[in-house]
Scaffold this motif. Structure first.
Motif, mmCIF file in Angstrom:
data_model
loop_
_atom_site.group_PDB
_atom_site.id
_atom_site.type_symbol
_atom_site.label_atom_id
_atom_site.label_comp_id
_atom_site.label_asym_id
_atom_site.label_seq_id
_atom_site.Cartn_x
_atom_site.Cartn_y
_atom_site.Cartn_z
ATOM 1 N N GLN A 34 -58.487 -42.158 29.072
ATOM 2 C CA GLN A 34 -58.654 -42.970 27.867
ATOM 3 C C GLN A 34 -58.924 -44.445 28.148
ATOM 4 O OE1 GLN A 34 -55.760 -42.368 24.625
ATOM 5 N NE2 GLN A 34 -54.797 -40.850 25.936
ATOM 6 N N PHE A 35 -58.564 -44.939 29.353
ATOM 7 C CA PHE A 35 -58.521 -46.377 29.578
ATOM 8 C C PHE A 35 -59.524 -46.824 30.652
ATOM 9 C CE2 PHE A 35 -54.378 -44.956 28.088
ATOM 10 C CZ PHE A 35 -54.199 -45.784 26.984
ATOM 11 N N VAL A 36 -59.946 -48.090 30.497
ATOM 12 C CA VAL A 36 -60.943 -48.635 31.420
ATOM 13 C C VAL A 36 -60.394 -49.772 32.271
ATOM 14 C CG1 VAL A 36 -62.891 -47.971 29.973
ATOM 15 C CG2 VAL A 36 -61.831 -50.224 29.645
ATOM 16 N N ALA A 37 -59.235 -50.342 31.927
ATOM 17 C CA ALA A 37 -58.706 -51.463 32.699
ATOM 18 C C ALA A 37 -57.188 -51.512 32.607
ATOM 19 C CB ALA A 37 -59.298 -52.784 32.217
ATOM 20 N N PHE A 38 -56.558 -52.045 33.664
ATOM 21 C CA PHE A 38 -55.120 -52.263 33.731
ATOM 22 C C PHE A 38 -54.892 -53.718 34.121
ATOM 23 C CE2 PHE A 38 -51.191 -52.022 36.558
ATOM 24 C CZ PHE A 38 -50.296 -52.066 35.500
ATOM 25 N N LYS A 39 -54.114 -54.439 33.278
ATOM 26 C CA LYS A 39 -53.846 -55.850 33.534
ATOM 27 C C LYS A 39 -52.338 -56.079 33.528
ATOM 28 C CE LYS A 39 -58.059 -57.262 31.060
ATOM 29 N NZ LYS A 39 -58.619 -58.119 29.974
ATOM 30 N N THR A 40 -51.854 -56.850 34.488
ATOM 31 C CA THR A 40 -50.425 -57.137 34.559
ATOM 32 C C THR A 40 -50.191 -58.325 35.477
ATOM 33 O OG1 THR A 40 -48.241 -56.158 34.937
ATOM 34 C CG2 THR A 40 -49.952 -55.656 36.540
ATOM 35 N N THR A 41 -48.984 -58.873 35.436
ATOM 36 C CA THR A 41 -48.532 -59.872 36.401
ATOM 37 C C THR A 41 -47.455 -59.220 37.247
ATOM 38 O OG1 THR A 41 -49.020 -61.739 34.936
ATOM 39 C CG2 THR A 41 -47.438 -62.115 36.702
ATOM 40 N N LEU A 42 -47.662 -59.207 38.542
ATOM 41 C CA LEU A 42 -46.730 -58.597 39.487
ATOM 42 C C LEU A 42 -45.800 -59.687 40.004
ATOM 43 C CD1 LEU A 42 -45.870 -56.065 41.045
ATOM 44 C CD2 LEU A 42 -47.659 -56.571 42.719
ATOM 45 N N ALA A 43 -44.507 -59.536 39.748
ATOM 46 C CA ALA A 43 -43.554 -60.599 40.061
ATOM 47 C C ALA A 43 -42.203 -59.999 40.419
ATOM 48 C CB ALA A 43 -43.416 -61.538 38.863
ATOM 49 N N PHE A 44 -41.261 -60.872 40.741
ATOM 50 C CA PHE A 44 -39.880 -60.466 40.986
ATOM 51 C C PHE A 44 -39.010 -60.966 39.847
ATOM 52 C CE2 PHE A 44 -41.576 -59.895 45.159
ATOM 53 C CZ PHE A 44 -40.766 -58.958 45.791
ATOM 54 N N ASP A 45 -38.034 -60.145 39.477
ATOM 55 C CA ASP A 45 -37.057 -60.581 38.490
ATOM 56 C C ASP A 45 -36.306 -61.798 39.041
ATOM 57 O OD1 ASP A 45 -35.546 -59.415 35.896
ATOM 58 O OD2 ASP A 45 -34.075 -60.314 37.260
ATOM 59 N N ASP A 46 -35.952 -62.722 38.137
ATOM 60 C CA ASP A 46 -35.255 -63.932 38.579
ATOM 61 C C ASP A 46 -33.970 -63.619 39.325
ATOM 62 O OD1 ASP A 46 -37.237 -65.484 37.443
ATOM 63 O OD2 ASP A 46 -36.127 -65.870 35.585
ATOM 64 N N SER A 47 -33.354 -62.470 39.022
ATOM 65 C CA SER A 47 -32.102 -62.106 39.684
ATOM 66 C C SER A 47 -32.280 -61.783 41.168
ATOM 67 C CB SER A 47 -31.464 -60.901 38.980
ATOM 68 O OG SER A 47 -32.298 -59.755 39.073
ATOM 69 N N SER A 48 -33.519 -61.654 41.622
ATOM 70 C CA SER A 48 -33.758 -61.406 43.055
ATOM 71 C C SER A 48 -33.426 -62.625 43.895
ATOM 72 C CB SER A 48 -35.213 -61.003 43.291
ATOM 73 O OG SER A 48 -36.078 -62.103 43.050
ATOM 74 N N ALA A 49 -33.349 -63.799 43.248
ATOM 75 C CA ALA A 49 -32.992 -65.053 43.934
ATOM 76 C C ALA A 49 -33.894 -65.323 45.130
ATOM 77 C CB ALA A 49 -31.525 -65.022 44.356
ATOM 78 N N LYS A 50 -35.165 -64.953 44.974
ATOM 79 C CA LYS A 50 -36.200 -65.208 45.994
ATOM 80 C C LYS A 50 -35.912 -64.537 47.333
ATOM 81 C CE LYS A 50 -37.638 -69.624 43.988
ATOM 82 N NZ LYS A 50 -38.841 -69.041 43.381
ATOM 83 N N ARG A 51 -35.163 -63.418 47.318
ATOM 84 C CA ARG A 51 -34.827 -62.737 48.572
ATOM 85 C C ARG A 51 -35.589 -61.441 48.788
ATOM 86 N NH1 ARG A 51 -28.463 -62.167 48.124
ATOM 87 N NH2 ARG A 51 -29.122 -61.564 46.022
#
Length: 557
Positions: free
Chosen positions: A472-489
């Motif tokens: 049904q779909f032609v494109a997938f868009k998202t922002t790939l990130a870490f939850d803030d609780s990961s504390a940059k680790r």
């Protein structure tokens, strides 16, 4: 194009021209809408009309959009009672039985009705700080969203994503605010600010207990004892599929529930579409937390939450027969029992088979109060939306009561609204941290750069989710990130695959780096797979968010 379509187009153009010139043919105030398309285009202008599922905006030249091609519609009426100063505008609501703030910098309520102010014209970007000041005769009282390094009281703000509307809640000061001006300053993520002011048009009291009966313009009562009518006015009905409605509970039987809402005539809701009802009687013993927990995982029978004769909290499991003005009837241990309505706190209905998924395009109507219902937008006349609900009832909804309208099952779809066809989760040292749609980790909401995303998928290493796309779909868009609780680790390996073919791969995605914006072609594929695998730091901080995971449909339904 047939003759009927030509006539509709010409009529819409003529109506649009009159609205642009300042004349609404119906004599009602002009309604301005801001529309966002599935592709992200955004424009604003007076509403010219809605016909055959197409919304016309009176820009120059007029633009007509199929509702299926829109993501979001937001309204602002020229008659809205907002202040003229500032780019946001404020509306004084008064003390209307909300309790989200308290004296000082602590979070949460304190049992006292908050001052409620509505911001109507916020800029479409994140708000980082809000300062509200009221110069009372004997003191200057200030409230802040973020009270760090200040002696001010904390305020609470409710806002749906980047909506131009937000609700502010402030604990009332000792002095009556009636006739006083409250000035608000909004600071945005980019450092810009906007200001507005509003005058309190009703009396206020720091003794007005939650659920206290209060008439518009009167000083709220301080007596904690509430009338049945006041309690009933704050009932909440939780709908299957996630909607919620507030109002006065007029009746409940095994087949239907009658609700008097603040924005419409009586609503007749089939109980098949209701998960639970919170009656709004004062909760002094924490039963609401038990109710919410049961609501998220209902059992095999109805459960009634009530206050026992000795004042302690109690629960009854059985079959609810109905609710009248005076009592609730329940079948309990093979006997019919009656309970005074004033003792009943809430009812969670037994788990039912899930309703069949909605295949056609429909809309989610979200009210300024935070309530929402689902249905199809059939018409627009004299400032009122004609809505055919998912339970097939027709409901008139005044635009002035709405915060926004979102299209579902249109050209844009959110992956977080879909159930995966396959789930694989592997623990690193015996503990599985499960994935979540629109929720974060360890029971906490998702957090990305200090904000809660409107839509997200949370995954912890190692996890693999597969979704059926059915070409049904032609494109997938998202922002790939870490939850803030990961504390940059966190450090993980991520992949996106279509029908087993790799579309995206990052072997060392790190929480101490910037997020990634992805836009991937799907070419009508059958299955989309998201994978988060262990990285070099074992599984510490491997809390990945797919923020706003959007699918663009090949052709709208």
């Amino acid at each position: 194009m047939n003759l009927r379509s030509c006539l509709l187009l010409v009529t819409a153009w003529l109506v649009a021209a009159r609205i642009v010139a300042g004349a609404d043919p119906a004599g009602a105030p002009a309604i301005t809408a801001t529309v966002t398309t599935a592709e992200g285009e955004q424009l604003a202008g007076p509403v010219a009309g809605l016909a055959e599922g197409k919304l016309t905006i009176a820009t120059d030249p007029p633009r007509t959009f199929d509702l299926a091609d829109l993501e979001l519609v937001q309204f602002a009426s020229s008659s809205s009672p907002v202040a003229a100063s500032g780019s946001d505008g404020l509306e004084w609501i008064g003390q209307d039985n909300h309790d989200l703030a308290q004296v000082g910098a602590a979070t949460g309520g304190n049992g006292i009705q908050d001052l409620h102010i509505r911001a109507q014209r916020l800029e479409r970007k994140p708000v980082m700080q809000v300062l509200v000041v009221c110069r009372l005769p004997k003191q200057l009282r200030a409230w802040r969203l973020d009270t760090s390094n200040s002696p001010h009281w904390r305020l609470a703000m409710e806002r749906s994503e980047l909506s131009p509307q937000a609700d502010l809640y402030l604990d009332p000061p000792t002095d009556d605010c009636f006739g006083m001006k409250l000035e608000a300053t909004f600071t945005y993520e980019d450092g810009s600010t906007s200001k507005a002011a509003v005058t309190a048009t009703t009396h206020t009291s720091d003794q007005a207990k939650l659920n206290a009966a209060a008439k518009p313009g009167d000083k709220p009562a301080s007596d904690p004892k509430t009338s049945t009518q006041a309690a009933a006015a704050s009932s909440e009905v939780f709908l299957a599929g996630g909607g919620r409605l507030q109002g006065s509970l007029a009746g409940l039987s095994a087949e239907s529930l009658k609700l008097r809402s603040a924005w419409s005539a009586d609503l007749d809701l089939p109980t098949l579409h209701i998960n639970g009802v919170w009656l709004g009687n004062p909760d002094t013993d924490g039963s609401r937390a038990d109710f919410d927990k049961q609501l998220s995982a209902p059992g095999g029978e109805d459960k009634v939450f009530l206050v026992a004769p000795d004042g302690s909290k109690a629960q009854i499991t059985g079959s609810v027969q109905g609710v009248t003005d005076e009592q609730l009837s329940v079948r309990y241990k093979d006997e019919n029992r009656s309970i005074k309505k004033e003792r009943v706190l809430g009812v969670v209905f037994a788990d039912r088979p899930k309703l069949p998924p909605i295949r056609e395009t429909y809309q989610q109507f979200t009210f300024a109060s935070g309530d929402s219902i689902f249905g199809q937008w059939r018409g627009l006349k004299d400032g009122t939306c004609d809505v055919e609900t998912i339970w097939h009832g027709r409901v008139p909804i005044p635009i002035g009561s709405l915060s926004e309208i979102r299209t579902r099952n249109g050209k844009l779809a959110y992956l977080s609204d879909m159930e995966p066809s396959a789930v694989e989760e592997v623990a690193y040292l015996g503990r599985v941290i499960h994935w979540g749609a629109n929720q974060g980790f360890d029971g906490n909401p998702p957090s990305f750069k200090g904000k809660k995303p409107g839509h997200s998928i949370a995954m912890h290493s190692r996890a693999r989710l597969t979704f059926a796309l059915d070409e049904q779909f032609v494109a997938f868009k998202t922002t790939l990130a870490f939850d803030d609780s990961s504390a940059k680790r966190g450090r993980v390996a991520c992949r996106v695959m279509l029908d087993g073919r790799e579309l995206f791969s990052e072997k060392d995605l790190r929480a101490d780096q910037e997020s990634r914006d992805l836009e991937l072609a799907l070419d009508g594929g059958k299955e989309l797979t998201l994978e988060v695998d262990f990285g070099e730091n074992d599984d510490i901080g491997d809390r990945v968010l797919w923020v706003e995971p959007r699918l663009i449909r090949r052709s709208a339904k």
